[in-house]
Design an enzyme around this catalytic site. Structure first.
Site, mmCIF file in Angstrom:
data_model
loop_
_atom_site.group_PDB
_atom_site.id
_atom_site.type_symbol
_atom_site.label_atom_id
_atom_site.label_comp_id
_atom_site.label_asym_id
_atom_site.label_seq_id
_atom_site.Cartn_x
_atom_site.Cartn_y
_atom_site.Cartn_z
ATOM 1 C CB CYS A 1 9.933 65.347 -2.675
ATOM 2 S SG CYS A 1 10.740 64.065 -3.635
ATOM 3 C CG HIS A 2 14.775 67.277 -7.128
ATOM 4 N ND1 HIS A 2 15.949 67.933 -6.876
ATOM 5 C CD2 HIS A 2 14.458 67.564 -8.408
ATOM 6 C CE1 HIS A 2 16.326 68.586 -7.956
ATOM 7 N NE2 HIS A 2 15.443 68.360 -8.903
ATOM 8 C CB THR A 3 9.185 64.014 -7.230
ATOM 9 O OG1 THR A 3 10.225 63.056 -7.004
ATOM 10 C CG2 THR A 3 8.277 63.516 -8.331
ATOM 11 C CB CYS B 1 -2.054 44.301 -3.773
ATOM 12 S SG CYS B 1 -1.995 46.093 -3.572
ATOM 13 N NE ARG C 1 1.213 55.599 -11.108
ATOM 14 C CZ ARG C 1 1.199 56.666 -11.903
ATOM 15 N NH1 ARG C 1 0.050 57.280 -12.172
ATOM 16 N NH2 ARG C 1 2.323 57.142 -12.399
ATOM 17 C CB CYS D 1 -1.345 49.231 -5.099
ATOM 18 S SG CYS D 1 -3.140 49.288 -5.154
ATOM 19 C CB CYS E 1 -6.316 48.049 -3.341
ATOM 20 S SG CYS E 1 -5.767 46.772 -4.511
ATOM 21 N NE ARG F 1 12.462 65.614 1.145
ATOM 22 C CZ ARG F 1 13.033 65.177 0.009
ATOM 23 N NH1 ARG F 1 14.042 65.822 -0.536
ATOM 24 N NH2 ARG F 1 12.558 64.115 -0.602
ATOM 25 C CB CYS G 1 -4.862 45.328 -7.727
ATOM 26 S SG CYS G 1 -3.234 45.855 -7.161
ATOM 27 C CG HIS H 1 5.063 63.581 -3.385
ATOM 28 N ND1 HIS H 1 5.639 64.678 -3.990
ATOM 29 C CD2 HIS H 1 6.067 62.701 -3.175
ATOM 30 C CE1 HIS H 1 6.932 64.456 -4.136
ATOM 31 N NE2 HIS H 1 7.224 63.265 -3.643
ATOM 32 C CD GLU H 2 9.287 64.233 1.660
ATOM 33 O OE1 GLU H 2 10.035 63.432 1.096
ATOM 34 O OE2 GLU H 2 9.657 65.397 1.968
ATOM 35 C CB CYS I 1 8.252 61.052 -0.622
ATOM 36 S SG CYS I 1 9.115 60.661 -2.167
HETATM 37 P P1 NAD Z 1 17.819 66.695 -4.132
HETATM 38 O O1 NAD Z 1 17.738 67.798 -5.106
HETATM 39 O O2 NAD Z 1 17.604 66.992 -2.697
HETATM 40 O O3 NAD Z 1 19.223 65.935 -4.253
HETATM 41 C C1 NAD Z 1 19.868 65.674 -5.446
HETATM 42 C C2 NAD Z 1 21.373 65.675 -5.184
HETATM 43 O O4 NAD Z 1 22.036 65.283 -6.385
HETATM 44 C C3 NAD Z 1 21.923 67.036 -4.808
HETATM 45 O O5 NAD Z 1 22.683 66.944 -3.620
HETATM 46 C C4 NAD Z 1 22.790 67.425 -5.996
HETATM 47 O O6 NAD Z 1 23.904 68.233 -5.640
HETATM 48 C C5 NAD Z 1 23.215 66.074 -6.519
HETATM 49 N N1 NAD Z 1 23.631 66.071 -7.921
HETATM 50 C C6 NAD Z 1 23.084 66.745 -8.954
HETATM 51 N N2 NAD Z 1 23.740 66.457 -10.106
HETATM 52 C C7 NAD Z 1 24.715 65.579 -9.786
HETATM 53 C C8 NAD Z 1 25.731 64.914 -10.546
HETATM 54 N N3 NAD Z 1 25.847 65.089 -11.845
HETATM 55 N N4 NAD Z 1 26.572 64.073 -9.892
HETATM 56 C C9 NAD Z 1 26.460 63.887 -8.545
HETATM 57 N N5 NAD Z 1 25.521 64.512 -7.781
HETATM 58 C C10 NAD Z 1 24.662 65.339 -8.395
HETATM 59 O O7 NAD Z 1 16.736 65.603 -4.619
HETATM 60 P P2 NAD Z 1 15.993 64.446 -3.797
HETATM 61 O O8 NAD Z 1 14.738 64.987 -3.202
HETATM 62 O O9 NAD Z 1 16.972 63.755 -2.950
HETATM 63 O O10 NAD Z 1 15.530 63.513 -5.026
HETATM 64 C C11 NAD Z 1 16.506 62.859 -5.807
HETATM 65 C C12 NAD Z 1 15.858 62.188 -7.002
HETATM 66 O O11 NAD Z 1 15.034 61.103 -6.564
HETATM 67 C C13 NAD Z 1 14.944 63.084 -7.829
HETATM 68 O O12 NAD Z 1 15.064 62.729 -9.181
HETATM 69 C C14 NAD Z 1 13.552 62.700 -7.331
HETATM 70 O O13 NAD Z 1 12.570 62.999 -8.300
HETATM 71 C C15 NAD Z 1 13.744 61.219 -7.156
HETATM 72 N N6 NAD Z 1 12.815 60.518 -6.273
HETATM 73 C C16 NAD Z 1 12.433 59.265 -6.655
HETATM 74 C C17 NAD Z 1 11.616 58.522 -5.839
HETATM 75 C C18 NAD Z 1 11.213 57.141 -6.222
HETATM 76 O O14 NAD Z 1 10.317 56.585 -5.584
HETATM 77 N N7 NAD Z 1 11.827 56.532 -7.215
HETATM 78 C C19 NAD Z 1 11.161 59.067 -4.625
HETATM 79 C C20 NAD Z 1 11.586 60.342 -4.277
HETATM 80 C C21 NAD Z 1 12.425 61.067 -5.102
HETATM 81 N N1 AHE Z 2 5.205 60.824 -13.566
HETATM 82 C C1 AHE Z 2 6.523 60.485 -14.042
HETATM 83 C C2 AHE Z 2 7.258 59.521 -13.165
HETATM 84 C C3 AHE Z 2 7.434 60.038 -11.762
HETATM 85 C C4 AHE Z 2 7.934 58.909 -10.892
HETATM 86 O O1 AHE Z 2 8.733 58.085 -11.323
HETATM 87 N N2 AHE Z 2 7.476 58.883 -9.676
HETATM 88 C C5 AHE Z 2 7.957 57.914 -8.695
HETATM 89 C C6 AHE Z 2 7.838 58.535 -7.361
HETATM 90 S S1 AHE Z 2 8.809 59.975 -7.207
HETATM 91 C C7 AHE Z 2 8.425 60.462 -5.657
HETATM 92 O O2 AHE Z 2 9.145 61.543 -5.321
HETATM 93 C C8 AHE Z 2 7.058 56.674 -8.638
HETATM 94 O O3 AHE Z 2 6.691 56.157 -7.612
HETATM 95 N N3 AHE Z 2 6.738 56.157 -9.740
HETATM 96 C C9 AHE Z 2 5.867 55.017 -9.825
HETATM 97 C C10 AHE Z 2 4.491 55.452 -10.207
HETATM 98 O O4 AHE Z 2 3.593 54.613 -10.267
HETATM 99 O O5 AHE Z 2 4.296 56.653 -10.429
HETATM 100 C C11 AHE Z 2 6.506 60.008 -15.473
HETATM 101 O O6 AHE Z 2 7.600 59.808 -16.020
HETATM 102 O O7 AHE Z 2 5.400 59.886 -16.037
HETATM 103 ZN ZN ZN Z 3 9.082 62.477 -3.485
#
Ligand code: NAD
Ligand code: AHE
Ligand code: ZN
Length: 374
Positions: free
Chosen positions: A45-47, A103, A115, A111, A97, A369, A100, A67-68, A174
Site C-alpha cells: 500500500c502507499h502507506t 468500540c 493502539r 478501537c 476489542c 497493487r 473499549c 499491513h495488507e 487495507c
Molecule cells: P497510490 O499511489 O496507488 O495512488 C495515488 C494516486 O494519486 C496515483 O494514481 C497518483 O497518480 C495520484 N495523484 C498523485 N498526485 C496527484 C494530484 N496532485 N492530483 C491528482 N492525482 C494525483 O496510493 P494508494 O495506495 O491508493 O493510497 C492513497 C492514499 O491513501 C495514500 O496517502 C495512503 O497512505 C492513503 N491510505 C489511507 C488509508 C486510510 O485508512 N485513511 C488507507 C490506505 C491508504
Molecule cells: N502514523 C501516521 C498516520 C498514518 C495513518 O493515518 N494511518 C491510517 C491508515 S493508512 C493505511 O494504509 C489510519 O488508520 N490511521 C488511524 C490510526 O489509528 O492510525 C501519523 O501521522 O502518525
Molecule cells: Zn494501507
C-alpha cells in the site's frame, strides 16, 4: 536466542529511504492473547512507502513493514479462543476489542485497546517478537505482513471464509476495504448522489466501486496520470479528468461540471493541496469531503473558513470506518458472492525477494497493487 524461535524470511526496513533487505529473522512464539500467523500474500500500500520515506511521525526503524495481508494461523498463545490453528485470517491495523470506550461508542471503528503500543512498533506488553541476530526489530501498524511469519494480538485478526483466495482478499486488509468503506460507511453516499474521487490508485479505484454500489449518478475520477483512467472507467467512473488539462483550478472545473459542486468528494492521495481542492469542489450548503490520504509529518490543511460556514463538511476516515473483526468477514462473503472484484487491482505479483520492485512500480505510477506471494 531461544530454541523456540521461528525462522522467518522477512523484508526489513533498516532505515528511511533504504531499500528493504531480505533477511532471515527470528520470530518469538506468541504470548498470552497473541497469535502466530503464516502470511500467504500481502499487498503493498502507499502507506508502506510513506512510512519508508521517513515522513511518518510514527515510522520506526528497523522494522518489518506491510499491513495488507492474508494468512493462516500457525500457533495460538495462552487464552486465545476466537481463532484456531488453520484458520484463515486477515491482519487488522485497526483492532476490535469490543470492550473499549471507542468500540462501545457505536460511533467509530478506531478501537484503542492496542493502539498506543502499536504506534511504538511493539506488542501490547511493550516488547517485540522480531529479532535479527539478537537485535530487536520493530512491528509496523500491528501487522508486519512483509514477513513469512508474524505475531499479532488476537483482537487484531479477522477470521475469514477459507474459500476466499488469500492472494486476493489480502487486499481487503487495507486498500479495497478503505476506499469502499469511505464511500459506504463514512460518507454514506446514496442513490443519485454525485461524487468526485481524487487519486485513482488502489484507494481511489475502490472508492469508485463503493460509489457504484451506492448508485451514485455521477462518479468523477481525477488523476494526473492518464494511465489510471481506463480501469477507473471500467469500474464505474462516469467522467475522468486530469487537472493538468485545464487552465483553471480543478475545483472550479468540477463545480462547473456539476451545477454547483458534488455531493461528496474523497481525497485518496495524501496531498494537502488536493485536500483543499476536494473540499472546495463540494456543493454549497451540503457537500461533504472525506480525507483518506495520509499526509507527511508537519503538513496541514487549509481553506477559507467561509467554505465551512456555507455548509461544506470536512471529515476523514481510517480503514473505511470498518470494524475489522465483526464486519470484514462479511465483506469477504460479498466478494465471494461476486458483488465486487479484486483481480483487476492486482497489476503485479512477485516474490518477497522482488519487493523493492513493488515500491518502484508504485512510485512510477505503473501499478495499482503489487501482491507479494510467500
Ligand atoms: P497510490 O499511489 O496507488 O495512488 C495515488 C494516486 O494519486 C496515483 O494514481 C497518483 O497518480 C495520484 N495523484 C498523485 N498526485 C496527484 C494530484 N496532485 N492530483 C491528482 N492525482 C494525483 O496510493 P494508494 O495506495 O491508493 O493510497 C492513497 C492514499 O491513501 C495514500 O496517502 C495512503 O497512505 C492513503 N491510505 C489511507 C488509508 C486510510 O485508512 N485513511 C488507507 C490506505 C491508504
Ligand atoms: N502514523 C501516521 C498516520 C498514518 C495513518 O493515518 N494511518 C491510517 C491508515 S493508512 C493505511 O494504509 C489510519 O488508520 N490511521 C488511524 C490510526 O489509528 O492510525 C501519523 O501521522 O502518525
Ligand atoms: Zn494501507
Amino acid at each position: 536466542m531461544s530454541e523456540n524461535f521461528i525462522k522467518s524470511r522477512a523484508a526489513v526496513a533498516w532505515g528511511p529511504n533504504e531499500p528493504l533487505k531480505i533477511e532471515e529473522i527470528d520470530v518469538m512464539p506468541p504470548k498470552k492473547g497473541e497469535v502466530l500467523v503464516r502470511i500467504v500474500a500481502t499487498g503493498v500500500c502507499h502507506t508502506d512507502a510513506f512510512t519508508l520515506s521517513g515522513e511518518d511521525p510514527e515510522g520506526i526503524f528497523p522494522s518489518v513493514l506491510g499491513h495488507e495481508g492474508g494468512g493462516i494461523v500457525e500457533q495460538v498463545g495462552e487464552g486465545v479462543t476466537s481463532v484456531a490453528v488453520g484458520d484463515h485470517v486477515i491482519p487488522l491495523y485497526t483492532a476490535e476489542c469490543g470492550e473499549c470506550k471507542f468500540c462501545k461508542s457505536g460511533k467509530t471503528n478506531l478501537c484503542q485497546a492496542v493502539r498506543a503500543t502499536q504506534g511504538k512498533g511493539l506488542m501490547p506488553d511493550g516488547t517485540t517478537r522480531f529479532y535479527k541476530d539478537g537485535q530487536p526489530i520493530y512491528h509496523y501498524m500491528g501487522c508486519s505482513t512483509f514477513s513469512e511469519y508474524t505475531v499479532l494480538p488476537e483482537i487484531s485478526l479477522a477470521k475469514v471464509n477459507k474459500e476466499a483466495p488469500l492472494k486476493e482478499v489480502c487486499l481487503l486488509g487495507c486498500g479495497v476495504t478503505t476506499g469502499m468503506g469511505a464511500v459506504l460507511n463514512t460518507a454514506k453516499v446514496e442513490k443519485g448522489d454525485t461524487v468526485a474521487i481524487f487519486g485513482l490508485g488502489g484507494i481511489g479505484l475502490s472508492a469508485i466501486i463503493g460509489a457504484r454500489m451506492a448508485g451514485a449518478s455521477r462518479i468523477i475520477g481525477i488523476d494526473i496520470n492518464d494511465r489510471k483512467f481506463d480501469l477507473a472507467k471500467q469500474l464505474g467512473a462516469t467522467d475522468v479528468i486530469n487537472p493538468n488539462d485545464f487552465d483553471k483550478p480543478i475545483q472550479e472545473v468540477i463545480v462547473d461540471m456539476t451545477d454547483g459542486g458534488v455531493d461528496y468528494s474523497f481525497e485518496c492521495i495524501g496531498n494537502v493541496n488536493v485536500m483543499r481542492q476536494a473540499l472546495e469542489c463540494c456543493h454549497k450548503g451540503w457537500g461533504e469531503s472525506v480525507i483518506i490520504g495520509v499526509a507527511g509529518a508537519g503538513q496541514e490543511i487549509s481553506t477559507r473558513p467561509f467554505q465551512l460556514v456555507t455548509g461544506r463538511v470536512w471529515r476523514g476516515t481510517a480503514f473505511g470506518g470498518v470494524k475489522g473483526r465483526s464486519e470484514l468477514p462479511g465483506i469477504v462473503e460479498q466478494y465471494l458472492a461476486g458483488e465486487f472484484g479484486l483481480q483487476e487491482f492486482i497489476t503485479h505479483t512477485m516474490s518477497l525477494d522482488e519487493i523493492n520492485e513493488a515500491f518502484e512500480l508504485m512510485h512510477n505510477g505503473e501499478s495499482i497493487r503489487s501482491v507479494i506471494h510467500f
